[in-house]
Enzyme design. Structure first.
Site, short mmCIF file in Angstrom:
data_model
loop_
_atom_site.label_atom_id
_atom_site.label_comp_id
_atom_site.label_asym_id
_atom_site.label_seq_id
_atom_site.Cartn_x
_atom_site.Cartn_y
_atom_site.Cartn_z
N ARG A 36 -25.01 -14.22 17.26
CA ARG A 36 -25.13 -12.76 17.26
C ARG A 36 -25.28 -12.21 18.68
NH1 ARG A 36 -24.85 -11.28 12.26
NH2 ARG A 36 -25.58 -12.64 10.60
N HIS A 66 -17.17 -22.44 15.90
CA HIS A 66 -17.16 -21.13 15.23
C HIS A 66 -17.50 -20.04 16.24
CE1 HIS A 66 -17.62 -18.04 12.25
NE2 HIS A 66 -17.57 -18.87 11.23
N TYR A 69 -20.35 -14.14 15.20
CA TYR A 69 -20.06 -13.12 14.18
C TYR A 69 -19.82 -11.75 14.79
CZ TYR A 69 -21.96 -16.45 10.73
OH TYR A 69 -22.20 -17.54 9.93
N HIS A 106 -13.83 -14.99 12.32
CA HIS A 106 -13.63 -13.97 11.30
C HIS A 106 -12.64 -12.96 11.86
CE1 HIS A 106 -17.81 -14.72 9.27
NE2 HIS A 106 -17.06 -15.81 9.34
N GLU A 141 -10.24 -17.19 9.33
CA GLU A 141 -11.03 -17.54 8.15
C GLU A 141 -10.71 -16.58 7.00
OE1 GLU A 141 -15.69 -18.07 6.77
OE2 GLU A 141 -15.15 -18.23 8.89
N ASP A 175 -12.55 -20.58 3.03
CA ASP A 175 -13.95 -20.59 2.65
C ASP A 175 -14.04 -20.40 1.14
OD1 ASP A 175 -16.60 -19.37 1.96
OD2 ASP A 175 -16.96 -19.63 4.10
N HIS A 178 -15.92 -17.30 0.00
CA HIS A 178 -15.21 -16.07 0.34
C HIS A 178 -14.02 -15.82 -0.59
CE1 HIS A 178 -16.72 -16.14 4.80
NE2 HIS A 178 -17.69 -15.99 3.92
N HIS A 210 -14.37 -24.40 4.50
CA HIS A 210 -15.81 -24.16 4.41
C HIS A 210 -16.19 -24.33 2.95
CE1 HIS A 210 -16.09 -21.47 8.26
NE2 HIS A 210 -16.07 -22.75 8.54
N ASP A 223 -19.97 -11.89 -0.54
CA ASP A 223 -20.18 -12.94 0.47
C ASP A 223 -21.64 -13.35 0.59
OD1 ASP A 223 -20.05 -14.75 2.53
OD2 ASP A 223 -19.64 -13.27 4.09
N HIS A 225 -23.57 -17.00 0.18
CA HIS A 225 -23.39 -18.43 -0.05
C HIS A 225 -24.56 -19.00 -0.86
CE1 HIS A 225 -20.63 -19.00 3.71
NE2 HIS A 225 -20.35 -17.90 3.04
N GLU A 255 -21.58 -24.76 4.67
CA GLU A 255 -22.32 -23.63 5.25
C GLU A 255 -23.34 -23.14 4.22
OE1 GLU A 255 -19.32 -21.31 8.23
OE2 GLU A 255 -19.15 -20.86 6.10
#
Length: 276
Positions: A36, A66, A69, A106, A141, A175, A178, A210, A223, A225, A255
């Site tokens: 972040r 990755h 975000y 993303h 993704e 994913d 997702h 994922h 979304d 998980h 994840e």
């Protein structure tokens, strides 16, 4: 079957490789920097070389780096798009010290500009980033389609790929949470979903998975998980994913909301199920 989980990069590349082995994994995923934020550790070339050697010795599948975000290639503000480009370019330069790996991101949120504008901006960003000589494959993704996310359908990803000039440098990471939340029923019709993926994107572009359960019902576009077997997709359906002939040789990265012991249990569970 190649399976791993998301690991912290705070102790360095080789430490992640050793930790993966302790968990029973032969791949893993890590954030290139604060997920972040924008800060990245100084690159230790010797550490990167040590991980490369460890992966070769233990026959790892490619690992997945990755992107943070916060990056948004299709943000409304030019300075935010420029920040995303600068950060991703730095990540790709660093990853050349781990040749042949994967870089997942993303696609972004168009934040009210519309899907068409978002698509065009993402493709323009990729065209500015990609280099003919890079060894890293950049992965779009699959997203759940919440809010103004781009990439919530296979058609959306196809529209981006159609505009990318160096298409051979770009793949897709599927994913499971997702796509389920986006409305693709991988529990009742995995073959049908993969046939649709192949028709629109080509299964040769699918480079990583994922592997996550979902706390939400099919098509919820939320979304969230869940641990393997504790969500709406279910263990039986996710085992079919890892055993599917079109997928079983790909790197699978968990994840799920877990600690390291939980990841080890899930890795062992899925390895047993894949071998039955």
């Amino acid at each position: 079957m190649h399976i791993g989980c998301h690991l912290s990069s705070s102790k360095g590349f080789a430490a992640m490789g050793r930790q993966a082995l302790e968990l029973g994994a032969d791949t893993f995923q890590f954030f290139t920097r604060n997920p972040r934020g924008s800060r990245a550790k100084d690159l230790d070339e010797a550490d990167a070389a040590a991980l490369t050697a460890l992966m070769a010795e233990h026959r790892f599948a490619p690992v997945v780096a990755h992107a943070p975000y916060t990056l948004n290639l299709c943000g409304a503000r030019e300075e935010n798009r420029a920040f995303a480009l600068e950060t991703m370019a730095d990540d790709l330069r660093r990853l050349e010290h781990l040749p042949g790996q994967l870089y997942n991101f993303h696609p972004g949120s168009h934040v009210g500009q519309g899907e068409e504008t978002g698509t065009a901006l993402i493709a323009a960003g990729l065209n500015a980033l990609l280099r003919p000589d890079q060894s890293t494959t950049v992965l779009l993704e699959t997203m759940s389609g919440k809010g103004s996310e781009v990439g919530g359908s296979f058609e959306s990803l196809r529209a981006i790929l159609d505009r990318v000039e160096l298409g051979e440098k770009v793949g897709v990471c599927l994913d499971t949470c997702h796509v389920w939340d986006a409305g693709y029923d991988i529990a009742a019709d995995l073959d049908g979903v993969l046939a649709e993926f192949d028709r629109l994107l080509g299964l040769d572009r699918l480079r990583a998975v994922h592997l996550n359960d979902s706390k939400n019902p099919l098509g919820s576009r939320k979304d969230r998980h869940a641990c393997i077997g504790e969500g709406c997709i279910g263990l039986e359906a996710l085992v079919r994913v890892v055993r599917h002939p079109a997928l079983r040789d790909l790197p699978f990265c968990l994840e799920t909301p877990n600690d390291l012991a939980g990841y080890a249990r899930e890795i062992a569970l899925l390895r047993r199920a894949a071998e039955d």
